[in-house]
Design a protein around this motif. Structure first.
Motif, PDB file in Angstrom:
ATOM      1  N   ASN A 195       1.486   1.471  -3.581  1.00 20.69           N
ATOM      2  CA  ASN A 195       0.264   2.103  -4.162  1.00 20.69           C
ATOM      3  C   ASN A 195       0.149   3.711  -4.099  1.00 20.69           C
ATOM      4  O   ASN A 195      -0.281   4.299  -5.238  1.00 20.69           O
ATOM      5  CB  ASN A 195      -0.908   1.197  -3.587  1.00 20.69           C
TER       6      ASN A 195
ATOM      7  N   TYR B 156      -8.360  -3.692  -2.795  1.00 18.24           N
ATOM      8  CA  TYR B 156      -7.764  -2.421  -3.585  1.00 18.24           C
ATOM      9  C   TYR B 156      -8.759  -1.278  -3.237  1.00 18.24           C
ATOM     10  O   TYR B 156      -8.697  -0.189  -2.646  1.00 18.24           O
ATOM     11  CB  TYR B 156      -7.524  -2.696  -5.071  1.00 18.24           C
TER      12      TYR B 156
ATOM     13  N   GLN C  26       0.907  -1.166   0.061  1.00 19.89           N
ATOM     14  CA  GLN C  26       0.113   0.024   0.150  1.00 19.89           C
ATOM     15  C   GLN C  26       0.853   1.324  -0.040  1.00 19.89           C
ATOM     16  O   GLN C  26       0.486   2.198  -0.523  1.00 19.89           O
ATOM     17  CB  GLN C  26      -0.953   0.051   1.092  1.00 19.89           C
TER      18      GLN C  26
ATOM     19  N   PHE D 104      -8.978  -1.213   1.076  1.00 14.89           N
ATOM     20  CA  PHE D 104      -8.169   0.158   1.526  1.00 14.89           C
ATOM     21  C   PHE D 104      -8.616   1.306   1.037  1.00 14.89           C
ATOM     22  O   PHE D 104      -8.437   2.323   1.785  1.00 14.89           O
ATOM     23  CB  PHE D 104      -6.721  -0.158   0.655  1.00 14.89           C
TER      24      PHE D 104
ATOM     25  N   PHE E 196      -4.825  -7.655  -1.357  1.00 17.13           N
ATOM     26  CA  PHE E 196      -4.803  -6.169  -1.940  1.00 17.13           C
ATOM     27  C   PHE E 196      -4.867  -6.053  -3.367  1.00 17.13           C
ATOM     28  O   PHE E 196      -5.151  -5.347  -3.902  1.00 17.13           O
ATOM     29  CB  PHE E 196      -3.439  -5.507  -1.776  1.00 17.13           C
TER      30      PHE E 196
END
Length: 579
Positions: A111, A282, A108, A286, A276
């Motif tokens: 990301n 995703y 993350q 999150f 994730f």
């Protein structure tokens, strides 16, 4: 996404016949659910920054396996340092960066770092082997890939070398390989320096105070309508397609999801059972969390029911996210261990959940509320989900929820004509959630999105007049037995009420006279004596005779994608060969 409004000429209302016609057609399966809150033109990186400014000391993400915890401010600082480092090694706005890893904190951070500088994260299944990885790299032209060196039994670096032997021979950032010509840089999440690769911590250290300040200053230069994420479809049949999602898609869909899942009501800690790389992890998990300052708890890098239960207990998680199969596992684990857990909400998605399983989640996991989410990769994540005001348990357990704000939905027959409310047909949706398209695949994009912007889901669906919907099944999974249309989910839901059955998948197998016959593939409880005859007896008088399975297959596990979806086509292939 543009919305279309049909304006009726006033002269129509002068004709009584036309009024009757309008009343008739008002009962057709079409709904436009106009939202109360406006959509927001924000990037994913800006949303995270806003939340970090609001809740700097609140824990953002906790990895029990890695023994790491980051608050929102610490997370943002690391993301911006990494973003500056990615620019320093030559990555530019619009470049595709493959993220090939299980559930790690670094997933993350990478990301958000990519979102903060306009890079496009390509979410890759950590179970991919060399040929699958090579296909994905070339499909979207990845310039860089980030992965661990090795975790548990998976040696990512070794698999990468099967794709490109040149990795071991080149300097970092200077990869040249005929098999994957776009790939220039490999970044390893590792404690060691590995030949031919950048180290994740090395990239992190490239971001100094000046470069990270520029990251913050340049946020307004990234457009909300630009791509932020590429999701590969599950690839249950044929090669996976690469769905392109924008900041606008993800920011607004995850905000709507968070509201429906009540993340705005209090500070929640979410037990993350889902991967994730998938749209569930995703966007639903999150994306929604960072809109409202929720804390994510990662039980383990790879899926583990025992670690999921431990995380829910030790971290006192108030929300759990998972697919139906994951909840089956969690329920069975809790039956064995009887841990002290008190989750308030369980969110289920990814595939249909049976009413029986929902009841077990409430009775055994002690969940106060169960919520459904329904959508596709191509709709960013969700287009139907439970409302916060759903006190009627049947709304959550017997439907997939209510149509999301700002979306249109209709259900059509094989000729594309809208069917009446309550009638099965294919679900079409239209609105801001629709992907930009499939990367470098205009043909498949046009097959999925019509000229008037309706996205064809491929799901057999029933739309109710109150805006709630029910999945009947995938179009390709429908069984036609002697001319009767049979929807597997209806039978699966019924069979799951049998005390000896853990989980059911119903498929159609070829039959010389009837065309297809109904086969129940079942996971049973230990020491069960279930037989085909006893199962048929259980069904008699409770479901129509033509729906009663004539074949029974006992299985230990179902073939699944990494995201937890059962691959029914593999079940069919397996048992067709045995006939």
């Amino acid at each position: 996404m543009m919305f279309y409004v049909k304006v009726l000429n006033r002269s129509v209302f002068n004709n009584v016949k036309s009024i009757r016609s309008l009343r008739k057609y008002s009962k057709l399966s079409y709904i436009h659910h106009i939202g109360k809150e406006p959509l927001r033109s924000l990037t994913l990186g800006k949303v995270y920054e806003n939340t970090a400014n609001k809740y700097p000391e609140r824990e953002a993400i906790i990895s029990l396996e890695q023994r790491k915890r980051l608050n929102y401010q610490e997370f943002l600082e690391q993301a911006d340092k990494l973003a500056a480092g990615l620019l320093a090694i030559g990555l530019e706005n619009g470049d595709r960066v493959g993220l090939w890893a299980p559930n790690l904190i670094e997933w993350q951070i990478i990301n958000i770092a990519c979102a903060r500088v306009g890079l496009i994260v390509v979410a890759l299944n950590p179970a991919y082997q060399a040929s699958e990885l090579e296909y994905c790299i070339n499909k979207v032209g990845m310039k860089a890939i980030v992965c661990p060196d090795k975790i548990k039994k998976v040696n990512f670096y070794e698999i990468l070398n099967q794709v490109s032997e040149e990795v071991q021979k080149c300097d970092p950032g200077k990869l040249k390989c005929k098999k994957v010509p776009s790939l220039k840089s490999v970044i390893l999440i590792s404690n060691e320096a590995v030949k031919g690769t950048y180290n994740y911590n090395e990239i992190l250290d490239l971001g100094d105070e000046n470069s990270t300040r520029r990251i913050k200053e340049n946020q307004d230069k990234i457009q909300a309508d630009s791509a932020v994420n590429i999701q590969f479809t599950s690839g249950t049949t044929g090669k996976p397609k690469a769905a392109i999602l924008t900041h606008f898609n993800v920011v607004n869909n995850s905000f709507a999801i968070g509201k429906r899942n009540e993340l705005d009501k209090k500070h929640h800690k979410i037990c993350v059972q889902v991967p994730f790389f998938h749209a569930f992890g995703y966007t639903i998990t999150f994306g929604a969390a960072i809109n409202f300052g929720a804390s994510l708890v990662i039980p383990s890098s790879f899926y583990s029911p025992s670690e999921n239960l431990r995380a829910a207990k030790e971290e006192k998680c108030t929300i759990i996210h998972g697919t139906p199969t994951m909840y089956v596992d969690l329920v069975n684990m809790q039956k064995q261990k009887q841990e002290s857990i008190n989750p308030e909400i369980a969110v289920s998605g990814g595939s249909p959940c049976s009413p029986q399983l929902f009841r077990q989640m409430k009775d055994i996991l002690k969940v106060k509320k169960v919520k459904s989410v329904y959508g596709l990769t191509e709709t960013t994540a969700v287009c139907f989900h439970s409302l916060p005001v759903d006190e009627d348990e049947n709304k959550a357990t017997e439907t997939v929820g209510h149509l999301s704000d700002h979306l249109e939905a209709k259900v059509v027959d094989a000729k594309g004509c809208i069917v009446p409310f309550g009638t099965p047909g294919e679900l079409y949706v239209r609105g801001y959630t629709t992907m930009l398209g499939y990367w470098d695949d205009e043909k498949k994009t046009k097959e999925t999105i019509t000229d008037d912007h309706w996205l064809q889901t491929g799901d057999q669906f029933i739309l109710q007049e109150d805006g709630y919907g029910k999945i009947v099944g995938r179009l390709k999974d429908m069984i036609i037995r002697g001319g009767e249309n049979i929807y597997p989910k209806e039978i699966e839901d019924f069979l799951n009420t049998h005390p000896d059955i853990l989980e059911t998948q119903v498929i159609g197998l070829p039959h010389e006279r009837l065309g297809e016959e109904v086969c129940a593939c079942i996971r049973i409880r230990e020491n069960s004596k279930l037989t085909k005859e006893s199962l048929m007896e259980f069904c008699k008088g409770k479901i129509a005779h033509f729906k009663i399975p004539s074949q029974l297959e006992i299985v230990d596990n179902f073939p699944k994608t990494q995201s937890g979806k059962v691959q029914k086509h593999l079940l069919r292939k397996q048992f067709e060969k045995q006939k």
